[in-house]
Design a protein around this motif. Structure first.
Motif, PDB file in Angstrom:
ATOM      1  N   THR A   1     -20.542 -33.784 -20.446  1.00  0.00           N
ATOM      2  CA  THR A   1     -21.589 -34.670 -20.971  1.00  0.00           C
ATOM      3  C   THR A   1     -20.967 -35.790 -21.777  1.00  0.00           C
ATOM      4  OG1 THR A   1     -23.198 -32.866 -21.073  1.00  0.00           O
ATOM      5  CG2 THR A   1     -23.632 -34.783 -22.451  1.00  0.00           C
ATOM      6  N   ILE A   2     -21.479 -36.994 -21.601  1.00  0.00           N
ATOM      7  CA  ILE A   2     -21.044 -38.150 -22.384  1.00  0.00           C
ATOM      8  C   ILE A   2     -22.050 -38.416 -23.497  1.00  0.00           C
ATOM      9  CG2 ILE A   2     -20.682 -40.652 -22.346  1.00  0.00           C
ATOM     10  CD1 ILE A   2     -18.413 -39.142 -21.024  1.00  0.00           C
ATOM     11  N   PHE A   3     -21.551 -38.487 -24.740  1.00  0.00           N
ATOM     12  CA  PHE A   3     -22.369 -38.896 -25.878  1.00  0.00           C
ATOM     13  C   PHE A   3     -22.294 -40.424 -25.961  1.00  0.00           C
ATOM     14  CE2 PHE A   3     -23.159 -35.151 -28.859  1.00  0.00           C
ATOM     15  CZ  PHE A   3     -22.955 -34.191 -27.874  1.00  0.00           C
ATOM     16  N   ALA A   4     -23.422 -41.097 -25.782  1.00  0.00           N
ATOM     17  CA  ALA A   4     -23.447 -42.562 -25.769  1.00  0.00           C
ATOM     18  C   ALA A   4     -24.316 -43.076 -26.909  1.00  0.00           C
ATOM     19  CB  ALA A   4     -23.959 -43.068 -24.421  1.00  0.00           C
ATOM     20  N   PHE A   5     -23.680 -43.660 -27.899  1.00  0.00           N
ATOM     21  CA  PHE A   5     -24.406 -44.192 -29.067  1.00  0.00           C
ATOM     22  C   PHE A   5     -24.896 -45.598 -28.758  1.00  0.00           C
ATOM     23  CE2 PHE A   5     -24.513 -46.431 -33.176  1.00  0.00           C
ATOM     24  CZ  PHE A   5     -25.381 -45.603 -33.862  1.00  0.00           C
ATOM     25  N   PRO A   6     -26.205 -45.848 -28.843  1.00  0.00           N
ATOM     26  CA  PRO A   6     -26.737 -47.156 -28.452  1.00  0.00           C
ATOM     27  C   PRO A   6     -26.781 -48.162 -29.608  1.00  0.00           C
ATOM     28  CG  PRO A   6     -28.555 -45.623 -28.811  1.00  0.00           C
ATOM     29  CD  PRO A   6     -27.294 -44.884 -29.150  1.00  0.00           C
ATOM     30  N   MET A   7     -26.026 -49.248 -29.455  1.00  0.00           N
ATOM     31  CA  MET A   7     -26.062 -50.317 -30.453  1.00  0.00           C
ATOM     32  C   MET A   7     -25.365 -51.543 -29.866  1.00  0.00           C
ATOM     33  SD  MET A   7     -27.114 -51.356 -33.400  1.00  0.00           S
ATOM     34  CE  MET A   7     -27.653 -49.801 -34.095  1.00  0.00           C
ATOM     35  N   ASN A   8     -26.122 -52.581 -29.577  1.00  0.00           N
ATOM     36  CA  ASN A   8     -25.542 -53.808 -29.063  1.00  0.00           C
ATOM     37  C   ASN A   8     -24.874 -54.571 -30.209  1.00  0.00           C
ATOM     38  OD1 ASN A   8     -25.572 -56.797 -28.405  1.00  0.00           O
ATOM     39  ND2 ASN A   8     -26.152 -55.952 -26.420  1.00  0.00           N
ATOM     40  N   LYS A   9     -23.562 -54.683 -30.142  1.00  0.00           N
ATOM     41  CA  LYS A   9     -22.814 -55.278 -31.252  1.00  0.00           C
ATOM     42  C   LYS A   9     -23.158 -56.748 -31.468  1.00  0.00           C
ATOM     43  CE  LYS A   9     -18.664 -52.416 -31.598  1.00  0.00           C
ATOM     44  NZ  LYS A   9     -17.189 -52.424 -31.564  1.00  0.00           N
ATOM     45  N   ASP A  10     -23.413 -57.469 -30.387  1.00  0.00           N
ATOM     46  CA  ASP A  10     -23.701 -58.897 -30.530  1.00  0.00           C
ATOM     47  C   ASP A  10     -25.017 -59.119 -31.251  1.00  0.00           C
ATOM     48  OD1 ASP A  10     -21.370 -59.653 -29.173  1.00  0.00           O
ATOM     49  OD2 ASP A  10     -22.347 -59.413 -27.226  1.00  0.00           O
ATOM     50  N   ILE A  11     -26.026 -58.326 -30.896  1.00  0.00           N
ATOM     51  CA  ILE A  11     -27.321 -58.472 -31.566  1.00  0.00           C
ATOM     52  C   ILE A  11     -27.266 -57.899 -32.982  1.00  0.00           C
ATOM     53  CG2 ILE A  11     -29.738 -57.738 -31.494  1.00  0.00           C
ATOM     54  CD1 ILE A  11     -29.618 -57.971 -28.488  1.00  0.00           C
ATOM     55  N   LYS A  12     -26.531 -56.829 -33.164  1.00  0.00           N
ATOM     56  CA  LYS A  12     -26.357 -56.271 -34.521  1.00  0.00           C
ATOM     57  C   LYS A  12     -25.714 -57.304 -35.435  1.00  0.00           C
ATOM     58  CE  LYS A  12     -23.768 -52.693 -37.034  1.00  0.00           C
ATOM     59  NZ  LYS A  12     -22.816 -53.578 -37.733  1.00  0.00           N
ATOM     60  N   GLY A  13     -24.704 -58.022 -34.906  1.00  0.00           N
ATOM     61  CA  GLY A  13     -24.008 -59.017 -35.703  1.00  0.00           C
ATOM     62  C   GLY A  13     -23.436 -58.431 -36.983  1.00  0.00           C
ATOM     63  N   LYS A  14     -23.716 -59.069 -38.095  1.00  0.00           N
ATOM     64  CA  LYS A  14     -23.226 -58.610 -39.395  1.00  0.00           C
ATOM     65  C   LYS A  14     -24.287 -57.816 -40.163  1.00  0.00           C
ATOM     66  CE  LYS A  14     -19.912 -62.396 -39.914  1.00  0.00           C
ATOM     67  NZ  LYS A  14     -19.448 -63.541 -40.762  1.00  0.00           N
ATOM     68  N   GLY A  15     -25.344 -57.405 -39.441  1.00  0.00           N
ATOM     69  CA  GLY A  15     -26.409 -56.651 -40.097  1.00  0.00           C
ATOM     70  C   GLY A  15     -25.967 -55.269 -40.526  1.00  0.00           C
ATOM     71  N   PHE A  16     -26.615 -54.738 -41.564  1.00  0.00           N
ATOM     72  CA  PHE A  16     -26.252 -53.395 -42.046  1.00  0.00           C
ATOM     73  C   PHE A  16     -27.461 -52.582 -42.497  1.00  0.00           C
ATOM     74  CE2 PHE A  16     -25.394 -56.650 -45.257  1.00  0.00           C
ATOM     75  CZ  PHE A  16     -26.162 -56.228 -46.336  1.00  0.00           C
ATOM     76  N   VAL A  17     -28.671 -53.162 -42.412  1.00  0.00           N
ATOM     77  CA  VAL A  17     -29.910 -52.415 -42.673  1.00  0.00           C
ATOM     78  C   VAL A  17     -30.934 -52.818 -41.613  1.00  0.00           C
ATOM     79  CG1 VAL A  17     -29.514 -52.255 -45.172  1.00  0.00           C
ATOM     80  CG2 VAL A  17     -30.826 -54.187 -44.242  1.00  0.00           C
ATOM     81  N   ASN A  18     -32.068 -52.136 -41.608  1.00  0.00           N
ATOM     82  CA  ASN A  18     -33.121 -52.471 -40.654  1.00  0.00           C
ATOM     83  C   ASN A  18     -33.642 -53.882 -40.889  1.00  0.00           C
ATOM     84  OD1 ASN A  18     -35.237 -51.924 -38.665  1.00  0.00           O
ATOM     85  ND2 ASN A  18     -36.633 -51.884 -40.423  1.00  0.00           N
ATOM     86  N   GLU A  19     -33.778 -54.637 -39.812  1.00  0.00           N
ATOM     87  CA  GLU A  19     -34.376 -55.962 -39.922  1.00  0.00           C
ATOM     88  C   GLU A  19     -35.891 -55.816 -40.015  1.00  0.00           C
ATOM     89  OE1 GLU A  19     -33.253 -59.745 -37.529  1.00  0.00           O
ATOM     90  OE2 GLU A  19     -35.025 -58.908 -36.542  1.00  0.00           O
ATOM     91  N   GLY A  20     -36.440 -56.275 -41.128  1.00  0.00           N
ATOM     92  CA  GLY A  20     -37.869 -56.144 -41.332  1.00  0.00           C
ATOM     93  C   GLY A  20     -38.287 -56.748 -42.644  1.00  0.00           C
ATOM     94  N   ILE A  21     -39.479 -56.374 -43.094  1.00  0.00           N
ATOM     95  CA  ILE A  21     -40.024 -56.930 -44.328  1.00  0.00           C
ATOM     96  C   ILE A  21     -39.133 -56.612 -45.523  1.00  0.00           C
ATOM     97  CG2 ILE A  21     -41.969 -56.811 -45.942  1.00  0.00           C
ATOM     98  CD1 ILE A  21     -43.782 -56.304 -43.526  1.00  0.00           C
TER      99      ILE A  21
END
Length: 414
Positions: A176-196
Motif C-alpha cells: 500500500t502507498i500512503f499518499a499525503f495530498p497537498m499541492n505545494k504550488d497552491i499551498k505556497g508559503k501558507g501555514f494555516v487554513n485560508e479563511g476568515i
C-alpha cells in the motif's frame, strides 16, 4: 502467566458478547476462556478496575518518534511506552528521522530498538529516496525487511508519474502507498487554513483547494493503476466527498483523519499558540462537521493521534517560524469522546487497514486488548505528558475517559 480480567464490558460489535460484562482468562498470552463469570484459580493475576471496559487493541496509523537522528524529540523506547500507556498495542511509525527510513538497515535498526516492548512497532518506509520525491526508494527490499507500507511522511509527490510508477510497482508484492495530498504550488508559503480567521490574524493561508486538487489527482492515478492507496489525513469537506465517490467506484482506497481536525478548528489560532500549527492545518467548523459525518458514514476508516514530537527550540518561536506538529497519543481517547460515540471511536482505533493480522477476541487467539474507563472526566495538563517533547495542542482541554493499559500477548502494563 495467567491473567483474569473480571467484570469488563466488551466493546466489539462483531463479537457475540458486545456490550456485555464478561470475564476473560489469558494463559501465556493466549485467550483461553470468555465467560460471564470465571472463578479465579490460585495462580491467576486478577485484573479489576472501576467501570472497566475492554476492546481489541488500538492501532495508531500515523506516528513519528524521531529516532534515529532526533532522539531528543522522542526515542523509540519512550515513544512505545507512551503508546502503551495511551492504549495502543500497535503503532505505524513513519520517517521523520535522520537518516530517512529508505533502506533495510534503518528498518532493522528500528526493529531492534523495538524488541521486547509491549507496544508493537510497524515501519512505514519512505516511498522515495530520503523522502525527497525524486527517485523511488528500495521498496521491495524494505518490504522483505518488514516494512508494511510506503509513503513520504506528510510530503506530497509533485511528480505524478513517480506516484503512478509506485502504485504499479507495489502491486507485484501487494503493498500500500500512503499518499499525503497537498499541492505545494497552491499551498505556497501558507501555514494555516485560508479563511476568515487567517485573514483577521494576518496569517498566510493554505486553501482547501491545495489538499483537494492533489487528492483528485492521486485518486485519478489510483484508478488508472488499480493499485492500493491510503490517504493518511484529510481535513476538508470536499476531501470527504471525493473519498466517498472513490469508494463507490470500488477503488482500493482507505483514508484517515487526525483527532485534531475532528475536535478543533482554526478558531484555536487566535492566541497564536504555536502548538496549533499543524499539517494538515486546523480547518473551519464546516470542515470539522463534514469530517465527523465522514467518520459516522464509514468514508473515513481510521483516526490517528498524529503524534509528532517537536523540540521546544523549534516550537516556541514566532508562529510563522515554528515547526508543524503536536504530540497526541496521551490525549486522543479523552479528546475523541467529546465528539464521537464510544463504539465508533473503538471501531476507528482498531481498524488495521488490511496491513496487520486480525486479532479477534475469542478463545485460542493471541490476547491484544486495550482496557479503559470511558466515563472519567479530567483536564489534560503537563503532568499527563510522558513524551520527551511537550508540544501538545490539547493542553488545558477537557477530556473524558481514562486508559488503564494494554495486554499484548504475554506482555502487559497493567
Amino acid at each position: 502467566m495467567r491473567l483474569l480480567i473480571k467484570h469488563a464490558t466488551l466493546i466489539d460489535k462483531n463479537n457475540a458478547f458486545h456490550n456485555q460484562k464478561i470475564d476473560i482468562e489469558i494463559t501465556n498470552g493466549v485467550i483461553t476462556a470468555i465467560e460471564k463469570d470465571i472463578t479465579p484459580k490460585e495462580d491467576n493475576h486478577v485484573i479489576t478496575k472501576e467501570n472497566l471496559y475492554v476492546s481489541k487493541g488500538w492501532i495508531d496509523t500515523s506516528v513519528v518518534f524521531g529516532e534515529p537522528g532526533y532522539e531528543t524529540t522522542e526515542t523509540i523506547e519512550n515513544g512505545l511506552k507512551v503508546a502503551a500507556k495511551s492504549g495502543f498495542t500497535d503503532v505505524l511509525v513513519h520517517s521523520n528521522t535522520n537518516p530517512a527510513i529508505d533502506n533495510q538497515s534503518v528498518i532493522h535498526l528500528m526493529q531492534n530498538k523495538a524488541q521486547e516492548k509491549i507496544t508493537q512497532l510497524h515501519v512505514v518506509g519512505c516511498m522515495t529516496k530520503n523522502a525527497e520525491g525524486v527517485d523511488l526508494a528500495e521498496l521491495f527490499d524494505m518490504k522483505n525487511a518488514g516494512a508494511i507500507a510506503f509513503g513520504d511522511y506528510k510530503k506530497p509527490t509533485p511528480n505524478a508519474n513517480l506516484l503512478k510508477i509506485a502504485l504499479q510497482y507495489t502491486q507485484d508484492f501487494d503493498a500500500t502507498i500512503f499518499a499525503f495530498p497537498m499541492n505545494k504550488d497552491i499551498k505556497g508559503k501558507g501555514f494555516v487554513n485560508e479563511g476568515i480567521v487567517s485573514t483577521k490574524l494576518g496569517m498566510k493561508g493554505i486553501p482547501a483547494l491545495a489538499e483537494e486538487l492533489d487528492l483528485e489527482r492521486n485518486l485519478s492515478l489510483l484508478a488508472y493503476t488499480n493499485g492500493k492507496m491510503h490517504v493518511p489525513m484529510i481535513s476538508t469537506k470536499k476531501s470527504v466527498e471525493l473519498l466517498k465517490e472513490a469508494k463507490a467506484k470500488g477503488l482500493h482506497i482507505t483514508c484517515g483523519v487526525s483527532v485534531n481536525n475532528l475536535v478543533l478548528t482554526d478558531e484555536e489560532l487566535t492566541n497564536f499558540n504555536s502548538n496549533t500549527r499543524l499539517m494538515p492545518p486546523l480547518r473551519s467548523e464546516t470542515d470539522r462537521q463534514a469530517l465527523i459525518e465522514g467518520i459516522l458514514d464509514g468514508t473515513i476508516d481510521v483516526i490517528t493521534s498524529d503524534h509528532c514530537p517537536v523540540n521546544v527550540e523549534n516550537k516556541r518561536l514566532e508562529y510563522d517560524l515554528a515547526d508543524d506538529g503536536s504530540i497526541g497519543l496521551e490525549s486522543i481517547f479523552g479528546a475523541l469522546q467529546k465528539v464521537l460515540p464510544l463504539e465508533v471511536i473503538v471501531e476507528k482505533l482498531t481498524h488495521h487497514l488490511g496491513l496487520l493480522k486480525e486479532n479477534p477476541i475469542r478463545t485460542g487467539t493471541k490476547a491484544k486488548l486495550t482496557l479503559f474507563n470511558p466515563t472519567t472526566d479530567w483536564t489534560f495538563e503537563p503532568k499527563n505528558i510522558t513524551s520527551f517533547s511537550k508540544n501538545a495542542i490539547m493542553l488545558g482541554k477537557k477530556m473524558k475517559g481514562e486508559v488503564y493499559g494494554i495486554i499484548n500477548g504475554e506482555k502487559s502494563n497493567l
